[in-house]
Write an enzyme that holds these catalytic residues in place. Structure first.
Site, short mmCIF file in Angstrom:
data_model
loop_
_atom_site.label_atom_id
_atom_site.label_comp_id
_atom_site.label_asym_id
_atom_site.label_seq_id
_atom_site.Cartn_x
_atom_site.Cartn_y
_atom_site.Cartn_z
N ASN A 104 0.85 -1.19 0.00
CA ASN A 104 0.00 0.00 0.00
C ASN A 104 0.89 1.24 0.00
O ASN A 104 2.02 1.20 0.49
CB ASN A 104 -0.87 0.00 1.27
CG ASN A 104 -1.82 1.18 1.32
OD1 ASN A 104 -2.43 1.56 0.32
ND2 ASN A 104 -1.95 1.78 2.50
N HIS A 106 0.72 5.25 1.36
CA HIS A 106 -0.06 6.09 2.28
C HIS A 106 0.59 7.47 2.37
O HIS A 106 1.82 7.57 2.49
CB HIS A 106 -0.09 5.42 3.67
CG HIS A 106 -0.86 6.23 4.66
ND1 HIS A 106 -2.24 6.25 4.67
CD2 HIS A 106 -0.46 7.06 5.65
CE1 HIS A 106 -2.65 7.07 5.64
NE2 HIS A 106 -1.58 7.57 6.24
N SER A 133 4.62 6.87 2.56
CA SER A 133 5.19 5.58 2.95
C SER A 133 4.64 4.47 2.06
O SER A 133 3.44 4.48 1.74
CB SER A 133 4.80 5.22 4.40
OG SER A 133 5.10 6.26 5.29
N ASP A 142 -3.33 0.96 7.68
CA ASP A 142 -2.06 1.67 7.44
C ASP A 142 -0.97 1.22 8.41
O ASP A 142 -0.12 2.02 8.83
CB ASP A 142 -2.26 3.19 7.49
CG ASP A 142 -3.30 3.65 6.47
OD1 ASP A 142 -3.29 3.10 5.36
OD2 ASP A 142 -4.11 4.52 6.80
C1 GRF Z 1 -2.87 8.82 -2.45
O1 GRF Z 1 -2.54 9.95 -1.70
C2 GRF Z 1 -2.46 7.56 -1.75
O2 GRF Z 1 -1.30 7.71 -0.99
C3 GRF Z 1 -3.64 7.31 -0.83
O3 GRF Z 1 -4.77 7.67 -1.60
C4 GRF Z 1 -4.39 8.64 -2.56
C5 GRF Z 1 -4.78 8.09 -3.90
O4 GRF Z 1 -4.55 9.00 -4.93
N1 GRF Z 1 -3.66 5.95 -0.35
P1 GRF Z 1 -4.63 8.52 -6.43
O5 GRF Z 1 -6.02 7.89 -6.62
O6 GRF Z 1 -3.54 7.54 -6.66
O7 GRF Z 1 -4.49 9.76 -7.26
#
Ligand code: GRF
Length: 213
Positions: A104, A106, A133, A142
């Site tokens: 993932n 985050h 991260s 997370d």
């Molecule tokens: C990103 O900030 C990611 O870190 C988080 O959700 C957001 C997704 O953005 N988990 P995108 O859909 O990839 O533009």
């Protein structure tokens, strides 16, 4: 041989787009969304990557919707599942079955600021540093072993929009690098701990990414 990955999204899909554009040692076998109108599905279609949407309205409950998603992933049998803005909680039982093959991204320097609205909370706390991260997914929200982080300064005059776009630019570098390094077997999980080859350490240092052992 390339690592096959399946990317899970729920919305905009900018991380999916960067994973598509920067794919070298992995290939994206399919994209799955829990939202049929997720704009990110368009990036998959443009790149001729099979895209599957699982509309909540087609299922009796979120549980059934998620079970259909997990079943599809198991049919696709990817080497790695990459969550990229996927807004459903991944069931512990599915994580167990995937054993160390879900990652993932985050938007915070975990373990600080898990959950939603990270940029607003970082600004409210007047943090000097922020970032993103990449981590292996375990049963928590997370949590899970950290793979790498990219950091930036918070500046006077930052607002959510400015800070989030700075962090997003880092996400678009960090996530493809981390998955590529996993694909090249420079990074792996061993007994719950993330391991790095010397090349992974070198590349992380060159790019200014933080790694964890
Ligand atoms: C990103 O900030 C990611 O870190 C988080 O959700 C957001 C997704 O953005 N988990 P995108 O859909 O990839 O533009």
């Amino acid at each position: 041989m390339d690592l096959d990955i399946v990317v899970l999204i729920s919305g905009r899909g900018s991380n999916l787009k960067s994973l598509i554009d920067k794919a070298k040692s992995y290939s994206i076998k399919a994209v799955i969304s829990n939202k049929p109108d997720a704009p990110g599905l368009g990036f998959a279609r443009e790149a001729a990557i099979p895209a599957f949407a699982f509309d909540r309205r087609d299922y009796g409950s979120v549980k059934e919707q998620k079970q259909a998603i997990w079943k599809k992933i198991e049919e696709l049998s990817p080497g790695l599942v990459a969550l990229a803005g996927f807004m459903l909680i991944v069931d512990a039982e599915f994580i167990e079955r995937c054993s160390g093959r879900i990652v993932n991204i985050h938007p915070s320097l975990l373990p600080a600021y898990p959950g939603l609205d990270t940029h607003r909370r970082v600004l409210d706390a007047k943090e000097a540093r922020h970032g993103c991260s990449v981590h292996y997914v375990d049963g928590g929200v997370d949590t899970g072993p950290l793979i790498a982080q990219a950091q930036c300064d918070c500046s006077e005059g930052d607002d959510v929009e400015k800070l989030s776009s700075r962090v997003l630019a880092l996400e678009h570098e960090l996530y493809p690098w981390a998955i590529d390094a996993i694909a090249r077997k420079l990074i792996w999980l061993e007994n719950g701990a993330v391991k790095y080859s010397p090349d992974a350490r070198l590349e992380a240092a060159e790019r200014g990414f933080r790694i964890f052992s």
